[in-house]
Design a protein around this motif. Sequence first.
Motif, PDB file in Angstrom:
ATOM      1  N   ALA A 260      59.614  20.498  18.786  1.00 40.99           N
ATOM      2  CA  ALA A 260      58.619  19.436  18.656  1.00 40.99           C
ATOM      3  C   ALA A 260      57.726  19.375  19.890  1.00 40.99           C
ATOM      4  CB  ALA A 260      59.315  18.092  18.442  1.00 40.99           C
ATOM      5  N   LEU A 261      58.321  19.541  21.062  1.00 40.94           N
ATOM      6  CA  LEU A 261      57.551  19.505  22.298  1.00 40.94           C
ATOM      7  C   LEU A 261      56.536  20.645  22.333  1.00 40.94           C
ATOM      8  CD1 LEU A 261      57.339  18.030  25.069  1.00 40.94           C
ATOM      9  CD2 LEU A 261      58.898  19.775  25.969  1.00 40.94           C
ATOM     10  N   ALA A 262      56.973  21.841  21.938  1.00 34.91           N
ATOM     11  CA  ALA A 262      56.070  22.993  21.931  1.00 34.91           C
ATOM     12  C   ALA A 262      54.960  22.815  20.909  1.00 34.91           C
ATOM     13  CB  ALA A 262      56.864  24.268  21.635  1.00 34.91           C
ATOM     14  N   ARG A 263      55.284  22.273  19.745  1.00 37.73           N
ATOM     15  CA  ARG A 263      54.272  22.067  18.703  1.00 37.73           C
ATOM     16  C   ARG A 263      53.218  21.063  19.164  1.00 37.73           C
ATOM     17  NH1 ARG A 263      57.490  20.953  15.066  1.00 37.73           N
ATOM     18  NH2 ARG A 263      57.471  18.683  15.188  1.00 37.73           N
ATOM     19  N   GLU A 264      53.664  19.948  19.747  1.00 35.07           N
ATOM     20  CA  GLU A 264      52.707  18.940  20.209  1.00 35.07           C
ATOM     21  C   GLU A 264      51.824  19.502  21.320  1.00 35.07           C
ATOM     22  OE1 GLU A 264      55.195  15.733  21.356  1.00 35.07           O
ATOM     23  OE2 GLU A 264      55.870  15.302  19.306  1.00 35.07           O
ATOM     24  N   GLY A 265      52.445  20.220  22.259  1.00 33.54           N
ATOM     25  CA  GLY A 265      51.666  20.811  23.345  1.00 33.54           C
ATOM     26  C   GLY A 265      50.694  21.865  22.844  1.00 33.54           C
ATOM     27  N   ARG A 266      51.115  22.632  21.849  1.00 37.24           N
ATOM     28  CA  ARG A 266      50.261  23.685  21.292  1.00 37.24           C
ATOM     29  C   ARG A 266      49.006  23.091  20.652  1.00 37.24           C
ATOM     30  NH1 ARG A 266      53.943  26.049  18.990  1.00 37.24           N
ATOM     31  NH2 ARG A 266      53.995  25.177  16.898  1.00 37.24           N
TER      32      ARG A 266
ATOM     33  N   HIS B 256      35.392  35.787  21.712  1.00 34.31           N
ATOM     34  CA  HIS B 256      35.656  35.251  23.054  1.00 34.31           C
ATOM     35  C   HIS B 256      37.123  34.820  23.117  1.00 34.31           C
ATOM     36  CE1 HIS B 256      31.240  35.030  23.506  1.00 34.31           C
ATOM     37  NE2 HIS B 256      31.300  34.705  22.222  1.00 34.31           N
ATOM     38  N   PHE B 257      37.813  35.234  24.162  1.00 35.82           N
ATOM     39  CA  PHE B 257      39.245  34.966  24.296  1.00 35.82           C
ATOM     40  C   PHE B 257      39.477  33.834  25.293  1.00 35.82           C
ATOM     41  CE2 PHE B 257      43.379  35.889  26.384  1.00 35.82           C
ATOM     42  CZ  PHE B 257      44.199  35.731  25.279  1.00 35.82           C
ATOM     43  N   HIS B 258      40.315  32.863  24.889  1.00 46.57           N
ATOM     44  CA  HIS B 258      40.676  31.736  25.750  1.00 46.57           C
ATOM     45  C   HIS B 258      42.197  31.627  25.777  1.00 46.57           C
ATOM     46  CE1 HIS B 258      36.470  30.185  25.363  1.00 46.57           C
ATOM     47  NE2 HIS B 258      36.584  30.722  24.153  1.00 46.57           N
ATOM     48  N   VAL B 259      42.735  31.213  26.894  1.00 50.42           N
ATOM     49  CA  VAL B 259      44.186  31.047  27.000  1.00 50.42           C
ATOM     50  C   VAL B 259      44.486  29.758  27.740  1.00 50.42           C
ATOM     51  CG1 VAL B 259      44.330  32.390  29.155  1.00 50.42           C
ATOM     52  CG2 VAL B 259      46.355  32.162  27.686  1.00 50.42           C
ATOM     53  N   ARG B 260      45.525  29.080  27.315  1.00 53.60           N
ATOM     54  CA  ARG B 260      45.991  27.862  27.986  1.00 53.60           C
ATOM     55  C   ARG B 260      47.503  27.978  28.207  1.00 53.60           C
ATOM     56  NH1 ARG B 260      44.134  22.619  27.945  1.00 53.60           N
ATOM     57  NH2 ARG B 260      42.109  23.670  28.072  1.00 53.60           N
TER      58      ARG B 260
ATOM     59  N   GLY C 266      21.569  38.395   7.607  1.00 50.69           N
ATOM     60  CA  GLY C 266      20.505  37.502   8.036  1.00 50.69           C
ATOM     61  C   GLY C 266      20.938  36.098   8.386  1.00 50.69           C
ATOM     62  N   ALA C 267      22.227  35.787   8.274  1.00 48.19           N
ATOM     63  CA  ALA C 267      22.714  34.461   8.638  1.00 48.19           C
ATOM     64  C   ALA C 267      22.762  34.330  10.158  1.00 48.19           C
ATOM     65  CB  ALA C 267      24.104  34.235   8.041  1.00 48.19           C
ATOM     66  N   PRO C 268      22.774  33.107  10.676  1.00 53.21           N
ATOM     67  CA  PRO C 268      22.901  32.927  12.130  1.00 53.21           C
ATOM     68  C   PRO C 268      24.192  33.543  12.648  1.00 53.21           C
ATOM     69  CG  PRO C 268      22.291  30.866  11.053  1.00 53.21           C
ATOM     70  CD  PRO C 268      22.645  31.828   9.960  1.00 53.21           C
ATOM     71  N   VAL C 269      24.149  34.045  13.868  1.00 59.84           N
ATOM     72  CA  VAL C 269      25.336  34.639  14.476  1.00 59.84           C
ATOM     73  C   VAL C 269      26.368  33.543  14.732  1.00 59.84           C
ATOM     74  CG1 VAL C 269      26.241  35.825  16.490  1.00 59.84           C
ATOM     75  CG2 VAL C 269      24.032  36.498  15.534  1.00 59.84           C
ATOM     76  N   LEU C 270      27.575  33.756  14.250  1.00 59.14           N
ATOM     77  CA  LEU C 270      28.663  32.806  14.450  1.00 59.14           C
ATOM     78  C   LEU C 270      29.657  33.384  15.448  1.00 59.14           C
ATOM     79  CD1 LEU C 270      29.370  31.699  10.766  1.00 59.14           C
ATOM     80  CD2 LEU C 270      28.172  30.394  12.528  1.00 59.14           C
ATOM     81  N   PRO C 271      29.660  32.912  16.674  1.00 55.97           N
ATOM     82  CA  PRO C 271      30.654  33.410  17.626  1.00 55.97           C
ATOM     83  C   PRO C 271      32.057  32.957  17.216  1.00 55.97           C
ATOM     84  CG  PRO C 271      29.481  31.546  18.559  1.00 55.97           C
ATOM     85  CD  PRO C 271      28.789  31.882  17.270  1.00 55.97           C
ATOM     86  N   VAL C 272      33.021  33.814  17.449  1.00 54.96           N
ATOM     87  CA  VAL C 272      34.414  33.519  17.121  1.00 54.96           C
ATOM     88  C   VAL C 272      35.196  33.387  18.422  1.00 54.96           C
ATOM     89  CG1 VAL C 272      36.494  34.360  15.975  1.00 54.96           C
ATOM     90  CG2 VAL C 272      34.246  34.729  14.922  1.00 54.96           C
ATOM     91  N   HIS C 273      35.961  32.322  18.550  1.00 54.19           N
ATOM     92  CA  HIS C 273      36.749  32.072  19.751  1.00 54.19           C
ATOM     93  C   HIS C 273      38.230  32.188  19.403  1.00 54.19           C
ATOM     94  CE1 HIS C 273      33.371  30.563  22.252  1.00 54.19           C
ATOM     95  NE2 HIS C 273      32.865  30.271  21.060  1.00 54.19           N
ATOM     96  N   ALA C 274      38.918  33.099  20.077  1.00 49.08           N
ATOM     97  CA  ALA C 274      40.360  33.270  19.885  1.00 49.08           C
ATOM     98  C   ALA C 274      41.076  32.377  20.891  1.00 49.08           C
ATOM     99  CB  ALA C 274      40.748  34.734  20.102  1.00 49.08           C
ATOM    100  N   LEU C 275      41.863  31.435  20.400  1.00 43.77           N
ATOM    101  CA  LEU C 275      42.546  30.456  21.241  1.00 43.77           C
ATOM    102  C   LEU C 275      44.023  30.807  21.322  1.00 43.77           C
ATOM    103  CD1 LEU C 275      40.913  27.239  19.696  1.00 43.77           C
ATOM    104  CD2 LEU C 275      40.003  28.737  21.491  1.00 43.77           C
ATOM    105  N   HIS C 276      44.483  31.167  22.505  1.00 44.41           N
ATOM    106  CA  HIS C 276      45.881  31.591  22.678  1.00 44.41           C
ATOM    107  C   HIS C 276      46.619  30.581  23.552  1.00 44.41           C
ATOM    108  CE1 HIS C 276      49.313  34.310  23.048  1.00 44.41           C
ATOM    109  NE2 HIS C 276      49.320  34.046  24.343  1.00 44.41           N
TER     110      HIS C 276
END
Length: 261
Positions: A77-83, A59-63, A18-28
Amino acid sequence: MALLHATWRAARDLAGQGAPVLPVHALHVHHGLSRFADDWRDHCARQCERWRAEGADLHFHVRHLGLQPQAGESLEALAREGRYRALADMARGAGCRVVLLAHHRDDQAETFLLQALRGAGAAGLAAMPRAIEREGLRWLRPWLARPRAEIEAYVAAHRIAHVEDDSNADPRHARNRLRLQVMPALREAFPQAPLALADAAARMQDAAECLGALADLDLAAVRDLDGRTLQAGPLAALSPARRRNLLRHWLAGAGPGGGVP
């Protein structure tokens, strides 16, 4: 993949109660650094499709990142900051307020050791926070107290298809050397080492918070009226340890109105 699976199932179960629907977004984040990067992206997209067929509001998202490291620049470090920039952008674009990260206790132990080997102080030895607010988002690491073995058992129990990053076996990266060569020997000699190191990181988080609060108090007493310079007399009256703590805090710009002109 285990965290994504556990998250959408928890959201589905809450909605069933009975809780509100919580959409989940997968961020890749597609770093573009591995020849398998396109395969990883496609694997994640297909897995999200299969879970949607099981009733997931997912929902699937990619960057894609166009990383171009300069000479002498750390690729890690560059990859971590960009991620993290990409994750924040995607989360805000999707209307998310919370981002979940799957770091676990073994990751925390490795981070503590790496920071210690780099000569870090309390802030560095605090390693990764379980929860932090940054740029309007709440970042949570719900599994930071869980050992990797529990996550592997979850993956096996639910038969979750996942990908092993081939770069994890590359000893050129400091964390990989620590994970592959040092941690096994450390566990053999001290079986509770990951737990002890993660607990030490938690105590350093408390210590770093206390040092920051002390620096704020000292900064208020020694800052000049212009708010951007320090008074030599009150600064010299502090103990050497408190002076060092205050100066690190001030130079980092962490105090109210702090920072170097």
